[in-house]
Design an enzyme around this catalytic site. Structure first.
Site, short mmCIF file in Angstrom:
data_model
loop_
_atom_site.label_atom_id
_atom_site.label_comp_id
_atom_site.label_asym_id
_atom_site.label_seq_id
_atom_site.Cartn_x
_atom_site.Cartn_y
_atom_site.Cartn_z
N TYR A 110 -2.24 -0.03 10.12
CA TYR A 110 -2.19 -0.49 8.73
C TYR A 110 -0.84 -0.16 8.09
O TYR A 110 -0.21 -1.02 7.46
CB TYR A 110 -3.33 0.17 7.95
CG TYR A 110 -3.45 -0.29 6.51
CD1 TYR A 110 -3.92 -1.56 6.21
CD2 TYR A 110 -3.11 0.56 5.46
CE1 TYR A 110 -4.04 -1.99 4.89
CE2 TYR A 110 -3.24 0.14 4.14
CZ TYR A 110 -3.70 -1.13 3.86
OH TYR A 110 -3.82 -1.54 2.56
N SER B 77 0.85 -1.19 0.00
CA SER B 77 0.00 0.00 0.00
C SER B 77 0.88 1.24 0.00
O SER B 77 2.01 1.21 0.51
CB SER B 77 -0.90 0.01 1.24
OG SER B 77 -1.51 1.27 1.42
#
Length: 251
Positions: A161, A148
């Site tokens: 995250y 990501s």
């Protein structure tokens, strides 16, 4: 005679985690359309069966594995089971991921932290342990770990995250370095960027999903990294810029 131009993964076995929705589902189907036999891992049996129907319509076959990637012993057993059935593995796409809590670090509950790290990081490490021997038996083993853009940012409230994805990138780069000169295995990271998925909608509820690329577009780019003709390793493919990037040390 098999058309290896239209179906360049014919005769190959490809495993995808998180295969029941979003990017994982689209990637599993795209791999099938490229000719691969897809080993689909997901938690929901019904969604796996729907994927199986779509894969059969695409002219390929699937092996369904209803498994939560937090089940470490289950992941440990997977390699042996696949070896007995197929004798090797050609493609591994580590896609399963969770967003985790969007909250200040000091407010994150230990279970929330542990669950996110288990899915986004530890599961991929256990799959490396389980699948690496099988991938080395392939004439052109390919692994893609879905990261990501958050991995390279330190944005407030994204700590769980972002931390898990930053660690995943180092995990993948280390695996690439360890296998580069010892096998036919190539390991790369993939940054999908903003995509029209349920996870994106949860993180950005006010965003217009129609303004984002569909998972099917992203899946095609992932498949390109899985082809025997793709020889780079230890790189990051950035889908928003459509560029293959090298990791650079600080200046």
């Amino acid at each position: 005679m098999t058309d290896t131009t239209a179906r360049p993964l014919s005769g190959r076995y490809a495993l995808v985690t998180g295969a029941t929705r979003g990017i994982g589902q689209a990637t599993a189907l795209a791999l099938a359309e490229a000719g691969a036999h897809v080993i689909a891992i997901g938690r929901t049996a019904g969604a796996l069966e729907e994927l199986d129907d779509a894969i059969q319509k695409a002219g390929s076959a699937a092996t369904l594995v209803p498994l939560d990637v937090k089940d470490g012993p289950g992941l440990d057993r997977l390699g042996g089971v696949l070896y007995e059935r197929f004798g090797r593995l050609d493609v591994f796409v580590g896609n399963a991921g969770v967003l985790g809590p969007m909250t200040p670090l000091q407010q994150v509950e230990p279970k929330e932290w542990d669950d996110a790290i288990a899915v986004n990081l530890t599961a991929n490490w256990r799959l490396i342990r389980s699948l690496d021997p099988l991938l080395r038996l392939s004439t052109a083993g390919r692994a893609v770990l879905v990261s990501s853009g958050a991995a390279s940012k330190a944005r407030a409230y994204w700590g769980v995250y972002a931390t898990s994805k930053a660690a995943l990138e180092v995990l993948g780069r280390t695996w690439a370095a360890e296998t580069q000169n010892l096998s036919n295995l190539r390991v790369n990271l993939f940054n999908p960027g903003p995509v029209r998925t349920r996870m994106r909608a949860k993180a950005f509820p006010g965003e217009d999903p129609e303004a984002l690329p569909a998972p099917e577009q992203v899946a095609q780019a992932i498949v390109s990294l899985c082809l025997p003709s793709f020889e780079d390793t230890g790189k990051l493919y950035d889908f928003p810029s459509r560029k293959l990037l090298s990791f650079q040390p600080p200046a």
